[in-house]
Motif scaffolding. Structure first.
Motif, mmCIF file in Angstrom:
data_model
loop_
_atom_site.group_PDB
_atom_site.id
_atom_site.type_symbol
_atom_site.label_atom_id
_atom_site.label_comp_id
_atom_site.label_asym_id
_atom_site.label_seq_id
_atom_site.Cartn_x
_atom_site.Cartn_y
_atom_site.Cartn_z
ATOM 1 N N PRO A 52 0.839 -1.207 0.000
ATOM 2 C CA PRO A 52 0.000 0.000 0.000
ATOM 3 C C PRO A 52 0.874 1.257 0.000
ATOM 4 N N VAL A 53 1.573 1.458 -1.106
ATOM 5 C CA VAL A 53 2.586 2.513 -1.163
ATOM 6 C C VAL A 53 1.978 3.892 -0.943
ATOM 7 N N VAL A 73 9.413 -1.750 10.462
ATOM 8 C CA VAL A 73 8.205 -2.073 9.698
ATOM 9 C C VAL A 73 7.642 -3.368 10.277
ATOM 10 N N ALA A 74 6.375 -3.325 10.687
ATOM 11 C CA ALA A 74 5.679 -4.488 11.242
ATOM 12 C C ALA A 74 4.596 -4.913 10.253
ATOM 13 N N PRO A 115 10.365 -7.650 2.572
ATOM 14 C CA PRO A 115 11.418 -6.848 3.214
ATOM 15 C C PRO A 115 12.369 -6.199 2.208
ATOM 16 N N GLU A 116 12.726 -6.935 1.166
ATOM 17 C CA GLU A 116 13.626 -6.360 0.162
ATOM 18 C C GLU A 116 12.939 -5.240 -0.614
ATOM 19 N N LYS A 117 11.637 -5.377 -0.840
ATOM 20 C CA LYS A 117 10.907 -4.297 -1.502
ATOM 21 C C LYS A 117 10.974 -3.018 -0.684
ATOM 22 N N PHE A 118 10.843 -3.147 0.633
ATOM 23 C CA PHE A 118 10.963 -1.971 1.493
ATOM 24 C C PHE A 118 12.376 -1.389 1.424
ATOM 25 N N PHE A 127 12.747 -5.294 10.212
ATOM 26 C CA PHE A 127 11.483 -5.765 9.649
ATOM 27 C C PHE A 127 10.945 -6.882 10.530
ATOM 28 N N HIS A 128 9.688 -6.756 10.991
ATOM 29 C CA HIS A 128 9.076 -7.761 11.859
ATOM 30 C C HIS A 128 7.836 -8.346 11.194
#
Length: 582
Positions: A52-53, A73-74, A115-118, A127-128
């Motif tokens: 949801p960018v 980021v959760a 996670p890699e996208k973030f 990242f959780h």
């Protein structure tokens, strides 16, 4: 140094983002309001990594942060748990889709790429993964005004479970029991909605239809494939066939072919819906009674899509053992972005650092100043006037039978319009339901509209045996006081109930003032309130509101302190009107 946690939901649908800074909620936003696609995206096996960018960036804009500033980021799903627990499902499947080895591998591998996208977007922190049901539970417990509460999360499916019973104490949520797929009330409602000729997202239509039916007609039919006990329920997957588009067992069971969307509704459809509603209410009442016995708590917290069933909510609260109830206003998957952020926060800053968190309203999205609204109005070339007393003027217009788009303050989080992105009308007019549907909503006339009522007047107009915080969010259906029914026919359902919103002066003073002005004129402290949209997501921006106003037959638009009149904004009138304004 502050701790900034971004909660994200995207695994299935209702994609959303929520931002916490040092435990304070800055914003919660649903992606559909930004990208204008209902539910943000379809729930497909190959798109759980579609982030949801727009909602994320809007949360960060409100906080004046960038993604590189975020510490954690959760994400409200755990793909490794899904892979470990979902490997032995045996119900019928479609090749390569949900429940098959290939489909499940694709789904989880796509999630593991998140996670890699973030990172590629600029995120540098931790990242959780947060289990889906725990995110639902956290979204209901931590925002509630209770330090000890029983928690029920109930939806379609998370990683594997559809139900989580838990106990919340201060910063800690302790799981007590889970019910796993294919035993899913959420999926049952989706499948039955499609059997009755609607989409999987149309539980609200089925719930409305149930009020017209007799549950006894098909009770035994449901009981033949759904076994209910005091603390559990089991659904026969060979009858319901959740993972394939096959309705033959249901057609045989009910003696009725699947309804096509363009076919008329029959009494049998209403009776089936009524039996489904009764079964759901029974299961929820059983589960909450069992949960009370397990926890001894006096308060109950609810989340998950099934918790949006306002009919069952009233029964389980009024007939159940709990003294207090809190239901997450964004009880569907959208709320898990908030839950993931809160769960992560309290797992880091719990114990001696515990500080309570209470969510008193849902106005958590973007808001716009009169300056920003005025700029948009002029850019779109519409005719308008500025009013210092817009509440008084709009109350008068509504009392005269006008339908008004009401766009104020910050956008709501969750599926209900609660007075900031609403369409408003006079509840005294019995023809208003058909008129609203003809003007803008374009939906079935059997579906009721909801009333917003002044909190201080609610007990006089509705039969409220136990006051519930959930009634501030349209999550409880109450009977109307028989002496008042004839005064507000446009918001009374066929069963004599209303899904009400109690409006508080402290949380929405402008909307409260509007209803108060309407009461001065009419003696009625109630407005008909429905979401400001036309077969699209609820409007978010001034541009959304103005364009929806122009393409429909809404009479007026009150946006900030500006008022637009439809007859002054018909095609051909705008250029002359703007010249006169200039």
């Amino acid at each position: 140094m502050s701790l900034k946690i971004l909660g994200v939901n995207a695994a299935y649908h209702e994609s959303s983002a929520s931002l916490l800074v040092d435990g304070q909620l800055i914003a919660s936003i649903e992606e559909e309001r930004m990208n204008r696609v209902k539910h943000a995206k379809p729930a497909l096996i190959d798109n759980p990594d579609e982030l949801p960018v727009d909602a994320i960036m809007e949360c960060l804009r409100i906080a004046e942060l960038s993604l590189s500033d975020v510490d954690i980021v959760a994400f409200s799903f755990d793909p490794k748990r899904r892979m470990a627990l979902h490997a032995n499902m045996t119900d019928p499947t479609t090749p390569g889709d949900w429940g098959t080895p290939a489909g499940e591998y694709l789904f989880c591998s796509q999630l593991l790429s998140v996670p890699e996208k973030f990172r590629r977007l600029g995120f540098k922190g931790q990242f959780h993964w947060v289990e889906h049901a725990k995110a639902h539970a956290a979204s209901a417990f931590y925002p509630a005004p209770f330090e000890d509460a029983a928690i029920l999360s109930i939806d379609g499916i998370g990683e594997i479970e559809s139900v989580l019973l838990a106990h919340g104490k201060k910063d800690t949520i302790t799981p007590l029991k889970q019910i796993v797929y294919p035993n899913s009330l959420g999926f049952l409602w989706e499948k039955m909605a499609k059997y009755l000729g609607h989409s999987e997202y149309d539980a609200c239509k089925v719930m409305s239809l149930a009020s017209f039916g007799n549950p006894a007609i098909y009770e035994d039919s449901f009981r033949s494939f759904i076994k209910i006990s005091e603390d559990d329920f089991e659904i026969d997957p060979l009858v319901i066939l959740f993972r394939i588009e096959d309705y033959a067992p249901l057609e045989k069971l009910f003696g009725l072919p699947r309804r096509k969307a363009d076919e008329p509704l029959r009494q049998e459809h209403m009776d089936i819906a009524a039996a489904l509603q009764q079964l759901t209410t029974t299961i929820l009442l059983n589960l909450t009674r069992h949960l009370h016995a397990l926890t001894g708590s006096s308060a109950l917290c609810l989340a998950g899509g099934v918790a949006l069933n306002c009919v069952a909510n009233r029964v389980l609260f009024e007939e159940g053992p709990f003294e207090h109830i809190y239901i997450q206003p964004a009880a569907n998957d959208a709320g898990t972005s908030l839950g993931a952020a809160l769960f992560t926060h309290y797992n880091i800053y719990g114990g001696d650092n515990y500080q309570p968190f209470e969510l008193k309203h849902t106005y958590l999205g973007p808001g716009y100043s009169d300056e920003e609204i005025g700029y948009t109005l002029k850019g779109l070339g519409v005719n308008f006037e500025y009013l210092d007393n817009i509440e008084t003027t709009v109350a008068g217009l509504i009392s005269e039978g006008k339908v008004v788009g009401w766009f104020q303050g910050n956008m709501e989080f969750g599926p209900r319009a609660l007075g900031n992105r609403s369409l408003l009308a006079d509840p005294r007019n019995p023809d208003m339901v058909k008129r609203m549907n003809r003007l803008v909503k374009h939906r079935e006339d059997h579906r009721p509209f909801c009333p917003s009522v002044l909190e201080e007047d609610a007990a006089n107009w509705f039969e409220i045996r136990k006051d519930a915080l959930a009634s501030r969010f349209m999550l409880m259906a109450y009977p109307v006081n028989p002496a008042k029914r004839e005064q507000i026919p446009a918001v009374v359902h066929v069963d004599g109930t209303c899904r009400i919103q109690q409006v508080q002066a402290t949380t929405n003073p402008k909307y409260h003032q509007l209803i108060s002005e309407f009461k001065k004129i009419t003696g009625v402290p109630v407005l008909l309130n429905t979401s400001f949209n036309d077969r699209e997501p609820i409007v978010c921006t001034p541009d959304d509101a103005i364009r929806t106003f122009l393409k429909t037959k809404i009479d007026y638009l009150a946006i900030g302190n500006f008022l637009l009149k439809k007859e002054n904004n018909l095609t051909g009138n705008r250029e002359a009107a703007m010249a006169a304004y200039a």
